[in-house]
Design an enzyme around this catalytic site. Structure first.
Site, PDB file in Angstrom:
ATOM      1  N   TRP A 110     -10.513  -8.550   2.603  1.00 11.30           N
ATOM      2  CA  TRP A 110     -11.293  -8.874   1.405  1.00 11.30           C
ATOM      3  C   TRP A 110     -11.339 -10.384   1.158  1.00 11.30           C
ATOM      4  CZ3 TRP A 110      -8.171  -4.585   1.836  1.00 11.30           C
ATOM      5  CH2 TRP A 110      -8.725  -3.344   1.498  1.00 11.30           C
ATOM      6  N   ARG A 146       0.824  -1.210   0.000  1.00 11.38           N
ATOM      7  CA  ARG A 146       0.000   0.000   0.000  1.00 11.38           C
ATOM      8  C   ARG A 146       0.864   1.269   0.000  1.00 11.38           C
ATOM      9  NH1 ARG A 146      -4.449   2.958   3.413  1.00 11.38           N
ATOM     10  NH2 ARG A 146      -5.914   3.259   1.705  1.00 11.38           N
ATOM     11  N   HIS A 154       0.564   4.080  -2.841  1.00 11.55           N
ATOM     12  CA  HIS A 154       0.195   5.469  -2.543  1.00 11.55           C
ATOM     13  C   HIS A 154       1.317   6.455  -2.885  1.00 11.55           C
ATOM     14  CE1 HIS A 154      -3.636   5.073   0.108  1.00 11.55           C
ATOM     15  NE2 HIS A 154      -3.675   4.279  -0.946  1.00 11.55           N
TER      16      HIS A 154
END
Ligand code: DDH
Length: 284
Positions: free
Chosen positions: A187, A44, A48
Site C-alpha cells: 500500500w 496481521r 486475525h
C-alpha cells in the site's frame, strides 16, 4: 522435596519483557523475509486472532489462539499466517509458560512498536482453548466488498466509523501476496514502517483499476502501489472520509487513535484478571 508441591511460576512484567525482547531480536535476525521484516505478518496474525470477535455471542477474539487448528487455520482470510505462527514457535519453546494467545498478541504489540508505531500497552491474561472454540468462517472482512460490509463486520466486533478508519491505517504496513489473498503489492513505499502514508496516498494518488487476471484491485500511476476495494471505500463514503482527512493531516492524531483502537481490538472478549497494562521499551 517429595510431597511438597512445586511453587507456581507467576510471571512478572520483566518476564514478559524478555519475550518482547526476544521477538524484537528475531525481527532483526530474520530480515530476509518479504520486504525485510516479519513485522507486518505478525501484526496481521494478532489482528486475525482478535477480529473474529462477536459482541453478541461473546465468541471469538484473541483469547484461545484457535487459529492453531483446522478449520480456522484454513479459512481463506488466514492464508499465509502460518509464516507468522512458525516464526513464533521457537519463542514459545524458549518461554513455554506463555500462552499462544498472549504470545500472538504480544508479538503484534512488539512488531508495531519496533516498526516505528506508537506505544501499544499490553496486559496478559489470555489462555489457549481447544478446537471447539474455533470460530466459523466469514467473520473477517472480505476485501472485494464496500462500506456496508465494513460497518457490518466491524460493527459486530463493536467498532464505530472512526475506529474502522483508524484500524485500517495498519495497511501502511506489509503487502498483498498472490499466493495468499490473490491480491498483489504493498500500500505504501515504506511497508516496514508505521506512518500515516496510507491515508495520504488514499487522498493524493490517482487510483485506477488494475488490468490483470487477478481479483479487482486498484493501482496508482506508478503501478508500484495498490488499494483494495475495501480501502477505497474509506474515501468513497463521506463519513469514513472525514477520518481519512484527519489522519492524513495529523500523524500524531492517527498514532493516538490507532494505539487506543488496537488495544481495544487485541483485548476483545478476554476475561482479564489484571487491570494494569504494561508498556514495553522499544529495542534499538
Ligand atoms: Fe489487512 N489485509 N485487511 N488489516 N493487513 C492484508 C494484509 C494486511 C483486509 C484485507 C487484507 C486490516 C483490515 C483489513 C494488515 C493489517 C490489518 C491482505 C493481504 C488483505 C487481502 C494478505 C496477503 O495476501 O498476504 C481487509 C479487507 C480489511 C478491512 O476490511 C478493513 C486491519 C484492521 C489490520 C490491523 O492490523 C489492525 C497487515 C499488517 C497486512 C500485511 C500482511 C503481510 O503479510 O504483509
Amino acid at each position: 522435596a517429595a510431597g511438597i508441591p512445586a511453587k507456581e511460576f507467576v510471571p512478572t512484567q520483566e518476564d514478559y519483557a524478555k519475550i518482547y525482547n526476544e521477538i524484537a531480536k528475531r525481527l532483526v535476525e530474520f530480515d530476509e523475509y518479504d520486504d525485510g521484516s516479519y513485522g507486518p505478518v505478525l501484526v496481521r496474525l494478532a489482528w486475525h486472532a482478535s477480529g473474529t470477535y462477536d459482541v453478541e455471542t461473546k465468541t471469538g477474539g484473541s483469547n484461545g489462539a484457535t487459529m492453531r487448528f483446522q478449520p480456522e487455520s484454513d479459512h481463506g482470510a488466514n492464508a499465509g499466517l502460518k509464516a507468522a505462527r512458525d516464526f513464533l514457535e521457537p519463542v514459545k519453546e524458549k518461554f513455554p509458560w506463555i500462552s499462544y494467545s498472549d504470545l500472538w498478541i504480544l508479538s503484534g504489540v512488539c512488531a508495531l512498536q519496533q516498526m516505528g508505531g506508537p506505544v501499544i500497552p499490553f496486559r496478559p491474561g489470555r489462555s489457549d482453548r481447544d478446537i471447539s472454540a474455533c470460530t466459523p468462517d466469514g467473520r473477517l472482512p472480505d476485501a472485494t466488498k464496500e462500506h456496508k460490509h465494513l460497518r457490518a463486520i466491524f460493527g459486530r466486533m463493536g467498532f464505530n466509523d472512526q475506529e474502522i478508519v483508524a484500524l485500517s491505517g495498519a495497511h501502511a504496513l506489509g503487502r498483498c501476496h498472490t499466493d495468499r489473498s490473490g491480491f498483489d503489492g504493498p500500500w505504501t513505499f515504506s511497508p516496514t514502517m508505521l506512518t500515516n502514508d496510507y491515508y495520504k496516498l488514499l487522498l493524493n494518488e490517482k487510483w485506477s483499476w488494475k488490468k490483470w487476471n487477478g481479483p479487482a484491485q486498484y493501482e496508482d500511476k506508478t503501478k508500484a502501489l495498490m488499494m483494495l476495494p475495501t480501502d477505497m471505500a474509506l474515501v468513497k463514503d463521506r463519513e469514513f472520509k472525514k477520518w481519512v482527512d484527519k489522519y492524513a493531516k495529523d500523524q500524531d492524531a492517527f498514532f493516538k487513535d490507532f494505539s487506543d483502537v488496537v488495544v481495544k481490538l487485541f483485548e476483545l472478549g478476554v476475561p482479564f484478571k489484571q487491570e494494569e497494562r504494561w508498556v514495553f521499551k522499544v529495542v534499538e
